[in-house]
Motif scaffolding. Structure first.
Motif, PDB file in Angstrom:
ATOM      1  N   GLY A 102     -17.612 -10.006  -8.954  1.00  0.00           N
ATOM      2  CA  GLY A 102     -16.229 -10.403  -9.198  1.00  0.00           C
ATOM      3  C   GLY A 102     -15.253  -9.636  -8.333  1.00  0.00           C
ATOM      4  N   ILE A 103     -14.017 -10.030  -8.408  1.00  0.00           N
ATOM      5  CA  ILE A 103     -12.971  -9.406  -7.601  1.00  0.00           C
ATOM      6  C   ILE A 103     -12.780  -7.934  -7.963  1.00  0.00           C
ATOM      7  N   PHE A 104     -12.941  -7.602  -9.245  1.00  0.00           N
ATOM      8  CA  PHE A 104     -12.754  -6.209  -9.642  1.00  0.00           C
ATOM      9  C   PHE A 104     -13.927  -5.350  -9.201  1.00  0.00           C
ATOM     10  N   ASP A 105     -15.109  -5.924  -9.085  1.00  0.00           N
ATOM     11  CA  ASP A 105     -16.244  -5.169  -8.561  1.00  0.00           C
ATOM     12  C   ASP A 105     -16.015  -4.821  -7.098  1.00  0.00           C
ATOM     13  N   LYS A 106     -15.467  -5.763  -6.355  1.00  0.00           N
ATOM     14  CA  LYS A 106     -15.146  -5.492  -4.948  1.00  0.00           C
ATOM     15  C   LYS A 106     -14.061  -4.425  -4.846  1.00  0.00           C
ATOM     16  N   LYS A 159     -12.366   1.879  -1.340  1.00  0.00           N
ATOM     17  CA  LYS A 159     -11.549   3.087  -1.517  1.00  0.00           C
ATOM     18  C   LYS A 159     -10.125   2.926  -0.986  1.00  0.00           C
ATOM     19  N   SER A 160      -9.947   2.217   0.121  1.00  0.00           N
ATOM     20  CA  SER A 160      -8.597   2.058   0.668  1.00  0.00           C
ATOM     21  C   SER A 160      -7.737   1.189  -0.260  1.00  0.00           C
ATOM     22  N   ALA A 161      -8.331   0.183  -0.864  1.00  0.00           N
ATOM     23  CA  ALA A 161      -7.592  -0.649  -1.814  1.00  0.00           C
ATOM     24  C   ALA A 161      -7.215   0.166  -3.040  1.00  0.00           C
ATOM     25  N   GLN A 162      -8.097   1.039  -3.490  1.00  0.00           N
ATOM     26  CA  GLN A 162      -7.789   1.884  -4.636  1.00  0.00           C
ATOM     27  C   GLN A 162      -6.647   2.841  -4.324  1.00  0.00           C
ATOM     28  N   GLU A 163      -6.618   3.372  -3.117  1.00  0.00           N
ATOM     29  CA  GLU A 163      -5.546   4.293  -2.738  1.00  0.00           C
ATOM     30  C   GLU A 163      -4.199   3.563  -2.702  1.00  0.00           C
ATOM     31  N   LYS A 164      -4.194   2.335  -2.171  1.00  0.00           N
ATOM     32  CA  LYS A 164      -2.966   1.544  -2.163  1.00  0.00           C
ATOM     33  C   LYS A 164      -2.513   1.240  -3.592  1.00  0.00           C
ATOM     34  N   ALA A 165      -3.462   0.931  -4.457  1.00  0.00           N
ATOM     35  CA  ALA A 165      -3.134   0.633  -5.850  1.00  0.00           C
ATOM     36  C   ALA A 165      -2.586   1.872  -6.553  1.00  0.00           C
ATOM     37  N   ARG A 166      -3.128   3.033  -6.250  1.00  0.00           N
ATOM     38  CA  ARG A 166      -2.614   4.283  -6.833  1.00  0.00           C
ATOM     39  C   ARG A 166      -1.174   4.528  -6.417  1.00  0.00           C
ATOM     40  N   LYS A 167      -0.903   4.319  -5.126  1.00  0.00           N
ATOM     41  CA  LYS A 167       0.459   4.517  -4.634  1.00  0.00           C
ATOM     42  C   LYS A 167       1.425   3.542  -5.297  1.00  0.00           C
ATOM     43  N   ALA A 168       1.005   2.293  -5.455  1.00  0.00           N
ATOM     44  CA  ALA A 168       1.849   1.288  -6.106  1.00  0.00           C
ATOM     45  C   ALA A 168       2.057   1.637  -7.576  1.00  0.00           C
ATOM     46  N   ALA A 172      -4.157   1.149 -17.610  1.00  0.00           N
ATOM     47  CA  ALA A 172      -4.317   0.143 -16.562  1.00  0.00           C
ATOM     48  C   ALA A 172      -5.267   0.632 -15.474  1.00  0.00           C
ATOM     49  N   GLU A 173      -5.108   1.885 -15.061  1.00  0.00           N
ATOM     50  CA  GLU A 173      -5.968   2.430 -14.020  1.00  0.00           C
ATOM     51  C   GLU A 173      -7.418   2.547 -14.490  1.00  0.00           C
ATOM     52  N   GLU A 174      -7.619   2.933 -15.737  1.00  0.00           N
ATOM     53  CA  GLU A 174      -8.983   3.038 -16.254  1.00  0.00           C
ATOM     54  C   GLU A 174      -9.654   1.675 -16.307  1.00  0.00           C
ATOM     55  N   ARG A 175      -8.925   0.647 -16.697  1.00  0.00           N
ATOM     56  CA  ARG A 175      -9.494  -0.698 -16.767  1.00  0.00           C
ATOM     57  C   ARG A 175      -9.841  -1.242 -15.391  1.00  0.00           C
ATOM     58  N   LEU A 176      -9.140  -0.768 -14.380  1.00  0.00           N
ATOM     59  CA  LEU A 176      -9.448  -1.176 -13.015  1.00  0.00           C
ATOM     60  C   LEU A 176     -10.492  -0.268 -12.370  1.00  0.00           C
ATOM     61  N   GLY A 177     -10.929   0.741 -13.093  1.00  0.00           N
ATOM     62  CA  GLY A 177     -11.934   1.657 -12.562  1.00  0.00           C
ATOM     63  C   GLY A 177     -11.361   2.701 -11.639  1.00  0.00           C
TER      64      GLY A 177
END
Length: 61
Positions: free
Chosen positions: A2-6, A11-20, A47-52
Motif C-alpha cells: 500500500g501507499i503507507f508501506d511505501k 526516508k526522504s518522504a518521512q523527513e518532508k512529512a516531519r517538517k510539514a 498522527a505520526e505514529e499511525r504513519l510510522g
C-alpha cells in the motif's frame, strides 16, 4: 504494498512529512496563542505514529 508501506520505507518522504508536521504544529500554536499546545502535540504524535514516523522526542513540559 500500500501507499503507507511505501511511505514507511522512504526516508526522504518521512523527513518532508516531519517538517510539514512541525510547521503545522507551530502555526496552530501561534493561532491559538499556545492555549491548546498539549492537545496539538498529542494529536501530532498520534498522527505520526499511525504513519510510522516514530521519533525520539524528549517529553516536553
Amino acid at each position: 504494498m500500500g501507499i503507507f508501506d511505501k511511505f514507511k520505507s522512504n526516508k526522504s518522504a518521512q523527513e518532508k512529512a516531519r517538517k510539514a508536521s512541525d510547521a503545522a504544529e507551530k502555526k496552530l500554536n501561534e493561532r491559538t496563542g499556545g492555549k491548546y499546545e498539549d492537545q496539538i502535540d498529542a494529536g501530532q504524535r498520534q498522527a505520526e505514529e499511525r504513519l510510522g514516523m516514530k521519533r525520539d522526542r524528549p517529553d516536553q513540559p
